[in-house]
Design a protein around this motif. Structure first.
Motif, PDB file in Angstrom:
ATOM      1  N   THR A 289       0.838  -1.213   0.000  1.00  8.34           N
ATOM      2  CA  THR A 289       0.000   0.000   0.000  1.00  8.34           C
ATOM      3  C   THR A 289       0.868   1.256   0.000  1.00  8.34           C
ATOM      4  O   THR A 289       0.472   2.289  -0.536  1.00  8.34           O
ATOM      5  N   ASN A 292       1.854   1.732  -3.566  1.00  4.15           N
ATOM      6  CA  ASN A 292       0.665   2.265  -4.256  1.00  4.15           C
ATOM      7  C   ASN A 292       0.566   3.776  -4.045  1.00  4.15           C
ATOM      8  O   ASN A 292       0.443   4.552  -4.992  1.00  4.15           O
ATOM      9  N   ASP A 293       0.656   4.193  -2.787  1.00  3.11           N
ATOM     10  CA  ASP A 293       0.559   5.625  -2.463  1.00  3.11           C
ATOM     11  C   ASP A 293       1.653   6.426  -3.163  1.00  3.11           C
ATOM     12  O   ASP A 293       1.409   7.510  -3.691  1.00  3.11           O
TER      13      ASP A 293
END
Lengths: 307, 110
Positions: A289, A292-293
């Protein structure tokens, strides 16, 4: 100085920051990553990563090193072990000043400063760090062979590390402030089924005592407010992470938990300032994640500076 | 492996602490708490030429000189880091240290 002018400055060199650095630099955006401490962030503190897609098994150090090499190969500048002493995020040109007085400017900033292990902040904790208080079960577990220890926490890290520590220890008590756990069902079940593990719920540690190393803890029962001293050989504190957002308090919106709220573009409330990774307001904190960010923040930072 | 000089025998250890005025030895594994200390030492090698920075694997037999040193009594967190001036231990720490913390110790003891 022209050399200190960048298109984007990324504050933080963990998974999110390095990913942003890779995406920005590959798009020929002049990028600088500034990192307080060594590049790699929380990944470096992970012994073995088995759930990062496309990579069967890798140490956190290796993964971070590869990400860093990738970013540098695309032309990203990286400065580590610096201290940020001042910031101006308000204007169109953002400024970052570091402790040696050097000033860096950019059209956009990505905050990816991550988090750090949360501490109990109780009496004796600083004194006995590395002397019976540990934050890394895989690092220090074997020092506690046939010992009686405590694990503090009720999330996945605490439950999974507690089970792992039973390989070494004689007995293990999990001390948790609530009457239920925050971990996944399988992690809770594994801990409950382990004969070496017992539970002290609705309780918190108030103090550590000892001479050369920790020998006793004071535990307060939060139901009846009584306290007891317990002889113990070691304590592992695994109570999650705290966002590294203090530096931005007077510059952008930060929620009561210290996290930076963003929209789906990773944009904060200040124009040209984005946030990515564990410092951001979100529920799931994984390497995947964070990556992703970092990618989303980079792409929208590019759009922002080109608009 | 780190880019630091590795100490693998007690005689090499003895020679290093006797022949260098200022020595920092980090004794650990390639784990999460140790790697940041090694990285800090690699950077400091360039910045502090008057100090000898070396590492030693915690699990090799000859590392008993660090593991069992009186200054490390009570240590239960890797790495064990020792600082020597003129062959004498002047500081010892257990567990992870940032570059800033290591630098503060170097300023204090050397």
């Amino acid at each position: 100085m022209e050399s200190n002018k960048y298109d984007v400055i990324v504050l933080g060199g963990g998974a999110a920051g390095l990913t942003a650095g890779i995406y920005l630099s590959r798009a020929k955006i002049k990028t600088l990553i500034l990192n307080e401490g060594m590049v790699g962030g929380q990944i470096v503190l992970t012994h073995e990563i088995a759930n990062y897609p496309g990579v069967e098994n890798i140490s956190g150090y290796q993964l971070a090193s590869t990400m860093k090499k990738q970013a540098i190969s695309f032309g990203c500048d990286i400065k580590q072990n610096i201290q940020i002493s001042d910031l101006d995020l308000s204007g169109e040109i953002k400024k970052v000043i570091i402790s040696n007085g050097e000033q860096y400017t950019a059209k956009a900033i990505i905050i990816a400063t991550g988090g750090r292990s949360r501490e109990l902040a109780v009496e004796g904790e600083d004194t006995f760090k590395g002397r019976g208080i540990s934050y890394c079960a895989t690092c220090d577990g074997d020092f506690y062979t046939d010992k009686d220890i405590i694990v503090v926490g009720g999330g996945n890290s605490a439950l999974e590390e507690a089970v792992a520590l039973t390989t070494y220890v004689r007995s293990l008590r999990i001390v948790h402030q609530f009457d239920h756990f925050q971990g996944f069902a399988h992690a809770i079940e594994a801990a409950k089924n382990n004969p070496k593990i017992s539970f002290i719920l609705n309780s918190k540690i108030e103090a550590f005592e000892g001479n050369e190393k920790v020998q006793k803890v004071t535990i307060r029962n939060l139901n009846d407010n009584t306290s007891q001293k317990m002889a113990i050989d070691g304590v592992f504190i695994l109570i999650g992470y705290k966002p590294n957002s203090e530096k931005f308090t007077n510059h952008i919106d930060i929620n009561p938990y210290g996290e930076i709220p963003t929209d789906s573009k990773m944009a904060t409330n200040v124009k040209g300032v984005f946030a990515a990774g564990d410092v951001r307001e979100k529920r799931i904190r994984q390497i995947a994640t964070a990556v992703n960010d970092g990618a989303i923040a980079a792409i929208h930072a590019i759009e922002y500076i080109q608009s | 492996m780190t880019n630091l000089e590795h100490v693998i025998t007690t005689s090499q250890y003895q020679e290093i602490i006797e022949n260098n005025e200022n020595v920092m030895i980090c004794c650990g594994r390639m784990g999460p708490m140790c790697v940041p200390v090694y990285d800090a030492m690699e950077e400091l090698t360039e910045e502090s030429k008057n100090i000898k920075f070396v590492d030693m694997l915690f699990d090799i037999p000859d590392a008993h000189v660090i593991r069992n040193a009186p200054e490390c009594a009570g240590f239960m967190g890797l790495p064990f880091t020792m600082y020597y001036k003129n062959g004498k231990v002047v500081k010892a720490t257990s567990s992870i240290q940032s570059k800033e913390q290591v630098q503060a110790i170097l300023n204090e003891v050397f």
